[in-house]
Design an enzyme around this catalytic site. Sequence first.
Site: not given
Ligand code: FAD
Length: 342
Positions: A168, A242, A338
Amino acid sequence: MAPVSHLQTDVSLRPFNTMGIAARARLLLPICTLDELHAIRADTALNSLPRLVLGGGSNLLFTGDFDGLVLHMRGAGIAIVGETSDAVLVRAAAGESWHGLVSWTLAHGLGGLENLSLIPGSVGASPIQNIGAYGSELKDCFHQLTAFDFETGELLHLDRAACEFGYRDSVFKHRLRDRAVILDVTFAMPRRWQPNLRYAELAQEVAARGWTAPGAADISDAVIAIRQRKLPDPALLGNAGSFFKNPVVPAAQRDALLARHPGLVSYPQGDGSVKLAAGWLIDQCGWKGRAMGAAGVYEKQALVLVNRGGASGAEMVALAEAIQRDVEDRFGVRLEPEPVFV
Ligand SMILES: Cc1cc2nc3c(=O)[nH]c(=O)nc-3n(C[C@H](O)[C@H](O)[C@H](O)COP(=O)(O)OP(=O)(O)OC[C@H]3O[C@@H](n4cnc5c(N)ncnc54)[C@H](O)[C@@H]3O)c2cc1C
């Protein structure tokens, strides 16, 4: 230079975070092209504001309003961009949905990402915490990415080593934090694909379906079924997946804990360290299903904190801190959140 049009002011962030927190942003700008990032950097007023890069908002906790500029990554496009002797290279723009990419690769007969099916969020965010699930991590199929460096105004082309992926974790949480905007990610999809059934629950799900030679799409179906049973749908119950990382401790610490808590759930790592199941630690402290105000712990999985309706970011933080205190008092282990707190 592209004009910074489409700038929105005083925007509700509630539709932009899966936790469903009702925060507001001073400014929000959808980003589709590199020119738009250059234009922001060239604009002294915009460039001086605090900046948040936003994908699907599924790994964020808004602890209050954001008095700055939100860059909402919307770039689209997925394509095969090349081949090597052992892989097909697939590039996806940052604004593509992660699961959309997984489905696209499967529809094109390319295995490799199936264990990461149904993870919410965008392609651009996937390298930030090296997303992982069911015995697989993003880094396993990662080839390279392109990012815009706000500090220098230059493009970065980073391979796997340069991304410094960990559990992570990546360089984007450290040296390139608040600086790199990921524009696209390229994946190396292996020609000689093998199912990855190292995760016991996934192997059991596949066996229960009577599959002896599952394909990548079958494994994706199995992963989706498990996830839908275990995790709350953010559209129905606000959450960020998580909420805590599984703490990684030396084997000696695990042994000492095991002597006092024979049911301790742990997973040995390749380097001699051990991952403790954070959900088990929280559950043992009696938190599963409990709530503090509108902030609660999911009744089926203690690792997931949920917004039961109208919770503020501060309420979610208070709950997280209460859990951290209890786990530390009982097990001597500090849980690390996380999601990114904004
Ligand atoms: C129901 C559920 C289940 C999940 N299961 C998992 C799992 O199994 N495994 C796991 O690893 N995660 C899991 N997650 C967490 C999440 O889905 C991931 O971390 C995902 O990659 C976040 O993507 P996002 O686009 O929503 O990021 P955001 O929440 O929009 O951003 C997260 C971080 O990334 C940065 N960011 C976003 N896009 C960019 C970009 N293009 N360039 C630079 N920085 C950027 C943001 O500034 C922030 O710091 C889960 C979440 C939920 C709600």
